[in-house]
Design a protein around this motif. Structure first.
Motif, mmCIF file in Angstrom:
data_model
loop_
_atom_site.group_PDB
_atom_site.id
_atom_site.type_symbol
_atom_site.label_atom_id
_atom_site.label_comp_id
_atom_site.label_asym_id
_atom_site.label_seq_id
_atom_site.Cartn_x
_atom_site.Cartn_y
_atom_site.Cartn_z
ATOM 1 N N GLN A 6 0.832 -1.195 0.000
ATOM 2 C CA GLN A 6 0.000 0.000 0.000
ATOM 3 C C GLN A 6 0.871 1.251 0.000
ATOM 4 O OE1 GLN A 6 -2.254 -0.844 3.552
ATOM 5 N NE2 GLN A 6 -4.097 -1.308 2.357
ATOM 6 N N THR A 9 2.500 1.737 -3.367
ATOM 7 C CA THR A 9 1.502 2.208 -4.329
ATOM 8 C C THR A 9 1.224 3.697 -4.120
ATOM 9 O OG1 THR A 9 0.502 0.017 -4.462
ATOM 10 C CG2 THR A 9 -0.860 1.869 -5.168
ATOM 11 N N LYS A 12 4.214 5.707 -5.395
ATOM 12 C CA LYS A 12 4.220 5.736 -6.858
ATOM 13 C C LYS A 12 3.130 6.681 -7.384
ATOM 14 C CE LYS A 12 5.116 1.882 -8.878
ATOM 15 N NZ LYS A 12 5.011 0.521 -9.433
#
Length: 157
Positions: A6, A9, A12
């Protein structure tokens, strides 16, 4: 999804949004002309209309003194005005001048053009999905402890 996944992500996604911000907002002609605080004030006044200086500083998430200093530069450029309220002389109302409103119209148009060009490779369905995801992100981020308050054009409705 695990916590590590998580976090990766989110990092990113933050990097992509940062790049999108740089290409869409910072690439506009106004980017180097103003401080971030001045742009925040211009955007807030452009989206929300006249506000008291205390409400404006609260919306942007800065001290009233900082808003006053930033507004001075905007007034000197003829983009904003600040006048005492007729009802309560202690309250100062800030607003865009006609020149400021025209400037903001042009600035927002440039941002939209930059954004369209940056997202050009996406299909209409993908643009819709991205728009919905961005809307979800905004709703979730409002629940966080971030200090900077982003003007909400929908709030006036």
């Amino acid at each position: 999804m695990t916590t590590i996944m998580q976090e990766q992500t989110l990092v990113k996604a933050s990097m992509y949004f940062h790049e999108l911000f740089k290409k869409a907002v910072l690439a506009s002609s106004a980017a180097g002309q103003f401080t971030r605080t001045q742009m925040d004030l211009l955007m807030t006044l452009g989206m929300e209309g006249p506000l008291s200086m205390s409400a404006l500083s609260e919306r942007v998430g800065i001290a009233p003194e900082q808003a006053t200093r930033a507004m001075k530069g905007l007034r000197e450029r003829g983009l904003a005005a600040a006048e005492r309220s007729d009802e309560n002389r202690r309250i100062v109302i800030a607003q865009l001048t006609e020149q400021g409103a025209l400037f903001m119209d042009e600035h927002v148009r440039a941002i939209n053009e930059n954004l369209r060009a940056t997202l050009e490779g996406l299909s209409p369905d993908e643009l819709e999905r991205l728009s919905q995801a961005a809307s979800d992100i905004v709703a979730l981020m409002r629940k966080t402890t971030l200090k900077h308050t982003v003007p909400d054009p929908e709030a006036k409705r």
